[in-house]
Design a protein around this motif. Structure first.
Motif, short mmCIF file in Angstrom:
data_model
loop_
_atom_site.label_atom_id
_atom_site.label_comp_id
_atom_site.label_asym_id
_atom_site.label_seq_id
_atom_site.Cartn_x
_atom_site.Cartn_y
_atom_site.Cartn_z
N GLU A 141 0.84 -1.19 0.00
CA GLU A 141 0.00 0.00 0.00
C GLU A 141 0.88 1.25 0.00
O GLU A 141 1.83 1.35 0.78
N ILE A 142 0.57 2.19 -0.89
CA ILE A 142 1.26 3.48 -0.92
C ILE A 142 0.23 4.55 -0.60
O ILE A 142 -0.79 4.69 -1.28
N LYS A 143 0.48 5.30 0.48
CA LYS A 143 -0.46 6.34 0.90
C LYS A 143 0.10 7.70 0.49
O LYS A 143 1.16 8.12 0.98
N TRP A 144 -0.58 8.38 -0.42
CA TRP A 144 -0.16 9.67 -0.93
C TRP A 144 -0.69 10.79 -0.04
O TRP A 144 -1.68 10.62 0.67
N GLY A 145 -0.06 11.96 -0.10
CA GLY A 145 -0.53 13.11 0.65
C GLY A 145 -0.33 12.97 2.15
O GLY A 145 -1.10 13.51 2.94
N HIS A 146 0.71 12.24 2.57
CA HIS A 146 1.02 12.03 3.98
C HIS A 146 2.45 12.51 4.25
O HIS A 146 3.42 11.81 3.94
N GLN A 147 2.57 13.70 4.80
CA GLN A 147 3.89 14.25 5.14
C GLN A 147 4.23 13.92 6.58
O GLN A 147 3.57 14.37 7.51
N ALA A 148 5.28 13.12 6.75
CA ALA A 148 5.70 12.72 8.10
C ALA A 148 6.32 13.93 8.81
O ALA A 148 7.22 14.57 8.28
N ILE A 149 5.83 14.24 10.00
CA ILE A 149 6.36 15.42 10.72
C ILE A 149 6.89 15.09 12.11
O ILE A 149 7.71 15.83 12.65
N GLU A 150 6.42 13.99 12.71
CA GLU A 150 6.90 13.63 14.04
C GLU A 150 7.12 12.12 14.13
O GLU A 150 6.36 11.33 13.56
N PHE A 151 8.19 11.74 14.83
CA PHE A 151 8.52 10.33 15.03
C PHE A 151 8.75 10.12 16.53
O PHE A 151 9.66 10.70 17.11
N GLU A 152 7.91 9.32 17.16
CA GLU A 152 8.07 9.06 18.59
C GLU A 152 8.45 7.60 18.79
O GLU A 152 7.70 6.68 18.43
N GLN A 153 9.64 7.38 19.36
CA GLN A 153 10.16 6.04 19.53
C GLN A 153 9.87 5.51 20.93
O GLN A 153 9.99 6.24 21.92
N SER A 154 9.49 4.24 20.99
CA SER A 154 9.37 3.54 22.26
C SER A 154 10.35 2.37 22.24
O SER A 154 11.16 2.25 21.33
N GLU A 155 10.27 1.51 23.22
CA GLU A 155 11.24 0.42 23.34
C GLU A 155 11.21 -0.52 22.13
O GLU A 155 12.23 -1.05 21.72
N ASP A 156 10.02 -0.72 21.56
CA ASP A 156 9.92 -1.71 20.50
C ASP A 156 9.13 -1.24 19.27
O ASP A 156 8.70 -2.03 18.45
N ALA A 157 8.94 0.09 19.12
CA ALA A 157 8.13 0.58 17.99
C ALA A 157 8.42 2.06 17.74
O ALA A 157 9.07 2.74 18.53
N VAL A 158 7.91 2.55 16.60
CA VAL A 158 7.98 3.97 16.25
C VAL A 158 6.57 4.41 15.85
O VAL A 158 5.94 3.78 15.00
N GLU A 159 6.09 5.49 16.46
CA GLU A 159 4.82 6.09 16.05
C GLU A 159 5.12 7.30 15.19
O GLU A 159 5.85 8.20 15.61
N VAL A 160 4.56 7.31 13.98
CA VAL A 160 4.79 8.42 13.04
C VAL A 160 3.51 9.24 12.95
O VAL A 160 2.41 8.68 12.76
N THR A 161 3.64 10.55 13.11
CA THR A 161 2.51 11.47 12.95
C THR A 161 2.68 12.24 11.65
O THR A 161 3.79 12.72 11.34
N PHE A 162 1.59 12.35 10.90
CA PHE A 162 1.63 13.04 9.61
C PHE A 162 0.93 14.39 9.71
O PHE A 162 0.15 14.63 10.63
N ALA A 163 1.24 15.26 8.77
CA ALA A 163 0.72 16.63 8.81
C ALA A 163 -0.80 16.68 8.77
O ALA A 163 -1.41 17.65 9.25
N ASN A 164 -1.45 15.65 8.24
CA ASN A 164 -2.91 15.62 8.17
C ASN A 164 -3.54 15.06 9.45
O ASN A 164 -4.76 14.85 9.52
N GLY A 165 -2.71 14.79 10.48
CA GLY A 165 -3.23 14.32 11.76
C GLY A 165 -3.25 12.81 11.91
O GLY A 165 -3.44 12.28 13.01
N ILE A 166 -3.06 12.08 10.81
CA ILE A 166 -3.04 10.62 10.86
C ILE A 166 -1.79 10.15 11.61
O ILE A 166 -0.73 10.76 11.51
N LYS A 167 -1.93 9.05 12.35
CA LYS A 167 -0.78 8.42 13.02
C LYS A 167 -0.70 6.96 12.59
O LYS A 167 -1.73 6.34 12.28
#
Length: 404
Positions: free
Chosen positions: A126-152
């Motif tokens: 799957e390729i999701k267009w129109g998603h600009q990654a702006i924040e990356f929050e790392q935990s012990e075993d994962a990364v949460e990415v937040t996009f400019a459109n509010g999607i995580k």
């Protein structure tokens, strides 16, 4: 057990290829791209044997590449009304296959990107267009990415393939100042003039240089480097009036078919060339950079995309070495993968970035005497054993027998 999810940031050239390899090796990749759709930005590039060697590991892909191979690579000079051929090399597909196993193929960027996107989607990616990654929050075993459109979204690890203006790089290492090199490029696509059929030409002039090569049976791509006032590096097509000015300008009289390409240029773009600081590290925790996001380069060696493919080969090889089960990797395991990848690739790509920068400066020296010295260096370089060995090693990479 759920497959190991990987977020790939960027659907340009490297991102879809990386995602295909991740998918075929048992990972669960998803690609996020900041642009709303595939872009027309960028003109073309030359796929070289080292890059094609990596792409050959995707069954059936090379046979579908929409491009054209040159038969000869000519270096020539147009100075003070005199035209001179400096070097004339045989780079016909059969010759290149004999030496390296693969030819050179000139491709239009937009067409090649579309092939990679189609191939990735056929693999179920799957390729999701129109998603600009702006924040990356790392935990012990994962990364949460937040996009400019509010999607995580959350994944086991993230690979940033988001190019020259990488948001992933900024998030990891902060915003850096890009310094204008004093060099500007403009280029376009043109009908192939009869004298240039089957030829890739490197044309040296006084304070200017043009590289051109076929991207179709009847079409050449070309780019001119020169010294000019600063312009943005946005690769946008010039307005009609600006394009007409370039077509009618002094470059339209350039020899060896260069002037013919300028006069008939279509979709002419113009952009500044900028330097960025060399990174000392390409990763933090569970996030790593790849391709232009890690080692942005000027285009003078034509190795940008090819080196990104080498990056992909090595990161996949190391994931297989350290994570053969394709299970959910610990941060410690990923650090070993990323550190080995960085230790191998960072010195190599830094050397090539510096070489490209030097090549660009040398190509556009000014003054007839200085240009003649440059031309003789170009001529002599074709007989330099060390230079030939370096070129052979470059085009023979990144493997003989795949360990991926």
């Amino acid at each position: 057990m759920a497959k190991t999810r990987v977020i790939v940031v960027g659907a340009g050239i490297a991102g879809p290829v990386l995602a295909i390899f991740l998918k075929t090796k048992g990972y669960d990749p998803i690609v996020y791209e900041r642009l709303p759709s595939p872009a027309e930005g960028g003109l073309s590039f030359l796929l070289q044997p080292n890059g094609l060697r990596v792409l050959s590991l995707i069954p059936g892909l090379i046979e579908q590449i929409p491009g054209h191979s040159p038969d000869r690579m000519i270096y020539c000079s147009s100075l003070d009304g005199k035209e001179d051929i400096l070097v004339d090399n045989d780079v016909a597909p059969d010759t290149m296959r004999e030496h390296f196993g693969f030819p050179m193929i000139g491709v239009r960027r937009a067409e090649f990107q579309q092939l990679l996107i189609d191939t990735a989607e056929k693999h179920g990616i799957e390729i999701k267009w129109g998603h600009q990654a702006i924040e990356f929050e790392q935990s012990e075993d994962a990364v949460e990415v937040t996009f400019a459109n509010g999607i995580k979204d959350t994944a086991s690890f993230v690979i940033g393939c988001d190019g020259l203006h990488s948001n992933t790089r900024i998030a990891l290492f902060g915003k850096e100042k890009a310094n204008f090199t004093g060099l500007v490029q403009f280029g376009g696509l043109s009908p192939t003039p009869p004298p240039l059929r089957g030829k890739s030409v490197s044309n040296y002039g006084n304070g200017r240089h043009m590289v051109s090569y076929p991207v179709a049976e009847d079409k050449h791509s070309w780019a001119i480097t020169t010294r000019e006032a600063e312009v943005k590096e946005d690769w946008k097509t010039q307005h009609v009036e600006q394009q007409d000015e370039i077509r009618r300008g002094s470059l339209s009289n350039w020899g060896f078919g260069a002037g013919d390409l300028v006069k008939t240029g279509q979709k002419i773009v113009k952009y500044g060339l900028y330097d960025r600081p060399e990174l000392k590290s390409w990763f933090k925790g569970r996030i790593v950079l790849l391709g232009d996001a890690a080692h942005p380069t000027s285009p003078h060696l034509g190795q940008g995309a090819n080196q990104a493919f080498e990056d992909i080969y090595h990161i996949m090889r190391l994931l297989k070495k350290y994570n053969p089960s394709v299970g959910h990797p610990s941060t410690e395991l990923l650090s070993q993968v990323f550190l080995d990848y960085q230790d191998l690739r960072l010195p190599r790509t830094s050397e090539l970035v510096r070489g490209a920068r030097q090549q660009g400066e040398a190509r556009v020296v000014e003054g007839i005497d200085a240009c003649r010295v440059r031309d003789e260096k170009v001529r002599a370089g074709s007989h330099d054993d060390a230079a030939r060995r370096a070129n052979y090693e470059l085009l023979s990479g990144p493997f003989k027998d795949s360990e991926m």
